[in-house]
Design a protein around this motif. Structure first.
Motif, PDB file in Angstrom:
ATOM      1  N   LYS A 182       0.832  -1.206   0.000  1.00 45.55           N
ATOM      2  CA  LYS A 182       0.000   0.000   0.000  1.00 45.55           C
ATOM      3  C   LYS A 182       0.868   1.257   0.000  1.00 45.55           C
ATOM      4  N   ALA A 183       0.257   2.350  -0.462  1.00 48.34           N
ATOM      5  CA  ALA A 183       0.857   3.682  -0.365  1.00 48.34           C
ATOM      6  C   ALA A 183      -0.198   4.610   0.223  1.00 48.34           C
ATOM      7  N   ARG A 184       0.224   5.474   1.135  1.00 45.97           N
ATOM      8  CA  ARG A 184      -0.690   6.448   1.739  1.00 45.97           C
ATOM      9  C   ARG A 184      -0.101   7.841   1.556  1.00 45.97           C
ATOM     10  N   LEU A 185      -0.820   8.653   0.808  1.00 44.12           N
ATOM     11  CA  LEU A 185      -0.377  10.011   0.496  1.00 44.12           C
ATOM     12  C   LEU A 185      -1.297  10.995   1.203  1.00 44.12           C
ATOM     13  N   THR A 186      -0.724  11.869   2.040  1.00 44.81           N
ATOM     14  CA  THR A 186      -1.490  12.822   2.833  1.00 44.81           C
ATOM     15  C   THR A 186      -1.043  14.236   2.491  1.00 44.81           C
ATOM     16  N   TYR A 187      -2.013  15.099   2.203  1.00 43.49           N
ATOM     17  CA  TYR A 187      -1.696  16.468   1.787  1.00 43.49           C
ATOM     18  C   TYR A 187      -2.502  17.472   2.587  1.00 43.49           C
ATOM     19  N   PHE A 188      -1.811  18.513   3.080  1.00 41.92           N
ATOM     20  CA  PHE A 188      -2.443  19.654   3.710  1.00 41.92           C
ATOM     21  C   PHE A 188      -2.034  20.897   2.930  1.00 41.92           C
ATOM     22  N   GLN A 189      -3.018  21.595   2.436  1.00 43.75           N
ATOM     23  CA  GLN A 189      -2.800  22.661   1.459  1.00 43.75           C
ATOM     24  C   GLN A 189      -1.725  23.649   1.890  1.00 43.75           C
ATOM     25  N   ASP A 190      -0.744  23.834   0.993  1.00 43.31           N
ATOM     26  CA  ASP A 190       0.347  24.793   1.174  1.00 43.31           C
ATOM     27  C   ASP A 190       1.207  24.486   2.405  1.00 43.31           C
TER      28      ASP A 190
END
Length: 324
Positions: free
Chosen positions: A193-201
């Motif tokens: 699995k891959a888990r990609l987490t993004y919080f804007q800027d």
């Protein structure tokens, strides 16, 4: 009637102060999540009319409704893709994808990619998708062309500006934002699995599961990264003279938000820092329901303090009566 001894008041007061301190520490942001069906893929992948409401498929992609979406098969010169039909507009999000890279040979290639781009459903030379893209590409490169000192398979991120081509001859060396080696990710017996987490800027975090089940290995964290506000989620894969099977098993996408004061990004960065790169799980970031919980504990502290004072006063009055 048993009355409290003098030192009991001190212990009760100390315990009450500890409760108050705990309440103050609990006032921190809490990250919650909402599943995004529009950007998730689970078996059987297709509707009753053998179409997907939210995704398009193309190229050599094969859909086995009970098992996987095969982007490229273990044959030469294969390429395929799957892209969302609607853009991913969430400010903060998490995408967890279960995939499988497998094959019979000792020599294999080329690789697969995960996309968050303004372009969608366009075949091309970059792991089955278009070059000079605008947005984010995460590349799972299984074949080493020219990267001395780098162990393959290699996972890397590239932020495309719409004009810069992918440095294919050097395995993306000139384009790399961050990356990590992932030896053992191919032909694994456990779910990879891959888990990609993004919080804007704020930050982008990638974690991988391939060494053992339920153990997440940090790949990279990129601070202060800005992705397109409107972009499509996609996956693609390609083979050349060498080949492998590249399968998507499941995709789960979530919208992340802060349930109380502060920002979701602050809570996530704090949790990621505390774990020193271990898995960040929004469901484990509990705060005690913010100010309401703080005020409730404060009331309990006041009641305990009042009770201790009353008890001490009664004990002192009773002791004076005993003297006479």
């Amino acid at each position: 009637m048993l009355l409290p001894r003098p030192w009991s008041f001190a212990w009760l007061l100390a315990g009450s102060m500890a409760v108050l301190a705990e309440a103050e520490e609990a006032v921190t942001p809490d990250v919650k999540s909402i599943p995004l069906r529009t950007h998730s893929l689970v078996s059987p992948y297709l509707d009753s009319d053998m179409q997907s409401r939210w995704f398009d498929f193309g190229g050599d992609t094969i859909v086995r409704a009970d098992q996987y979406i095969r982007l490229a098969s273990d044959r030469p010169s294969q390429s395929g893709w799957v892209f969302s039909r609607v853009p991913l507009t969430a400010t903060n999000w998490e995408i967890e994808v279960e995939f499988k890279i497998s094959g019979n040979g000792n020599l294999y290639g080329d690789g697969m990619a995960m996309w968050i781009t303004q372009q969608r459903a366009q075949p091309g030379p970059v792991f089955g998708s278009v070059d000079k893209f605008e947005g984010l590409g995460i590349f799972f490169d299984t074949y080493k062309n020219n990267r001395p000192g780098v162990v393959f398979p290699y996972v890397m991120a590239m932020l495309g500006d719409g004009n810069t081509p992918y440095d294919q001859g050097n395995d993306g060396k000139s384009n790399e934002l961050a990356g990590c080696s992932a030896r053992g990710i191919r032909n694994q017996a456990i779910p990879t699995k891959a888990r990609l987490t993004y919080f804007q800027d704020k930050n982008l975090v990638l974690e991988l599961q391939y060494k053992s089940e339920d153990t997440w290995t940090p790949c990279f964290e990129i601070p202060e990264i800005k992705l397109p506000s409107v972009a499509y989620l996609g996956f693609s894969a390609a083979t050349g003279e060498l080949s492998d099977n590249f399968d998507i098993i499941k995709v789960e996408t979530k919208n992340l938000y802060s349930a109380v004061g502060g920002t979701a990004g602050q809570a996530a960065r704090k949790e990621f820092s505390k774990s020193k790169g271990k898995s960040y799980d929004p469901s484990k970031l509990h705060t005690g329901s913010g100010w309401s919980w703080f005020m409730l504990k404060f009331v309990f502290f006041g009641l305990a303090l009042t009770g201790a004072y009353v008890g001490f006063t009664m004990w002192r009055a009773n002791r004076r009566r005993d003297r006479f």
